[in-house]
Scaffold this motif. Sequence first.
Motif, short mmCIF file in Angstrom:
data_model
loop_
_atom_site.label_atom_id
_atom_site.label_comp_id
_atom_site.label_asym_id
_atom_site.label_seq_id
_atom_site.Cartn_x
_atom_site.Cartn_y
_atom_site.Cartn_z
N UNK A 74 0.80 -1.23 0.00
CA UNK A 74 0.00 0.00 0.00
C UNK A 74 0.83 1.27 0.00
N UNK A 75 2.11 1.15 0.33
CA UNK A 75 2.94 2.33 0.50
C UNK A 75 3.07 2.69 1.97
N UNK A 76 4.20 3.27 2.33
CA UNK A 76 4.47 3.54 3.74
C UNK A 76 3.55 4.59 4.34
N UNK A 77 3.17 5.59 3.56
CA UNK A 77 2.34 6.65 4.11
C UNK A 77 1.02 6.12 4.67
N UNK A 191 6.89 13.44 15.20
CA UNK A 191 7.96 13.10 14.26
C UNK A 191 7.65 11.86 13.42
N UNK A 192 6.97 10.87 13.97
CA UNK A 192 6.61 9.71 13.16
C UNK A 192 5.60 10.12 12.09
N UNK A 193 4.66 10.99 12.47
CA UNK A 193 3.70 11.49 11.48
C UNK A 193 4.41 12.25 10.37
N UNK A 194 5.37 13.09 10.76
CA UNK A 194 6.12 13.86 9.76
C UNK A 194 6.96 12.94 8.88
N UNK A 195 7.55 11.91 9.47
CA UNK A 195 8.33 10.95 8.69
C UNK A 195 7.43 10.21 7.71
N UNK A 196 6.24 9.84 8.16
CA UNK A 196 5.31 9.15 7.27
C UNK A 196 4.90 10.00 6.08
N UNK A 197 4.81 11.30 6.28
CA UNK A 197 4.37 12.21 5.22
C UNK A 197 5.52 12.75 4.37
N UNK A 198 6.77 12.41 4.73
CA UNK A 198 7.92 12.88 3.96
C UNK A 198 7.84 12.36 2.52
N UNK A 199 8.28 13.16 1.53
CA UNK A 199 8.19 12.73 0.12
C UNK A 199 8.80 11.37 -0.17
#
Length: 413
Positions: A74-77, A191-199
């Motif tokens: 599904x993708x990491x995001x 930070x985990x949320x931000x990492x998940x949304x990183x390009x």
Amino acid sequence: MFHTRRNTLIEHAGWSYFPLAFIARLPFAMMTVGVLTLVVAERGSVTLGGLNSAAAGIGTALAGPLLGAAADRLGQRRVLVPVGLVNATLLGAFILVVRSATPDLALLTMSVLIGATAPQVAPMSRTRLVAIITRKIRPADRQKVLSSTMAYESAADETVFIVGPFLVGILATAIAPWLAIAGAAALTLVFVTRFGLHPTGRLQAGSTGSQDQAPARELAHAKLLTVVAGALGIGLFFGATLTSLTGYLAADGDGDRAGLFYGVMGIGAAALALGSAAFPTRFSLTARWLTFGSLLLAAAVLYASARDELTIVIALAILGCGIGPTLVSQYSLAAQLSPFGRSATTMTMLGSAVVVGQAVSSAVTGAVVDSFGATTALALPAVTAAFVVAAGIAHAVATPQPERDRQPELIPA
């Protein structure tokens, strides 16, 4: 460190990526130690604290590879963001539950859920970086960049697995044990949320379609399973060392200092993990595993014989020199042996093995501390180090000599 003739891995990933990925993996490292510390402080039992750490590990072992498989498909995001939000909520609630009159069984159930929803940032980060290397780096440079990347990632893991307990020790000693869990919840939320949304979260090491993935049965190949067993041994070592150290210091009323002492191991671990990228190619990954695993075993024997804090500190420093390159070798082998399209699954298998090993070993070591005394428990890290060496020998046996000497190329772009 990640330089090629035309560009750098840092430029492809983005300058913010590496500090973000580093901070985002801190809650995972703080989870088992924070649970152990908080339960021991509030419920007064090292055994119960170890059992809760083990419960969190069981949750990770059950759900970790499934989350990796979901990320491959599904993708990491779509996986990291919702899972991180649930985990942050559970961590926050755990503080209230452990301080209440909730039965021990309910507490253990909650620990399982915390482990099951733990966002495994480290294996996801490795998967993203391998995807960048296979797509953006010239074929002639890929192996060198992969080696440097795995060295950095393992050094980051080593540092985080030391800094995490260190932070728990600082917060528990200076303020209160519950603050470590609260801090882990806050870090996860932000930070985990931000990492998940990183390009980079859009990247996959292989194609996302199930028709392009290698069959799942290829994950059960003997060579890969011996690497997973080695990672399990590393986790067993972490759990036995931290819990035995906690028990030893707690005998004098200084159990909260365990995280501070444990931090000594991070000095050699991070330095040697980073330095392993400079090892010559002829020093194969399997040979590195066996060499530094043997150093780990020798230092663990010294730790087992320690009866004063100075000897323990010296042993911990040497242990760090063995653990760093050993973990680098295992993750590098995993990257090379990962079936096509199964990179996230493979990396989470190793990450889950480390965590479940740490948790189960914490439970067993805690029981030994309570039943036989802390000095007896000091011998357990040597047993786990022997397991790491045995797994390395098993990997060498499963891998023909010409294949061990050759540095396999990555999947072509």
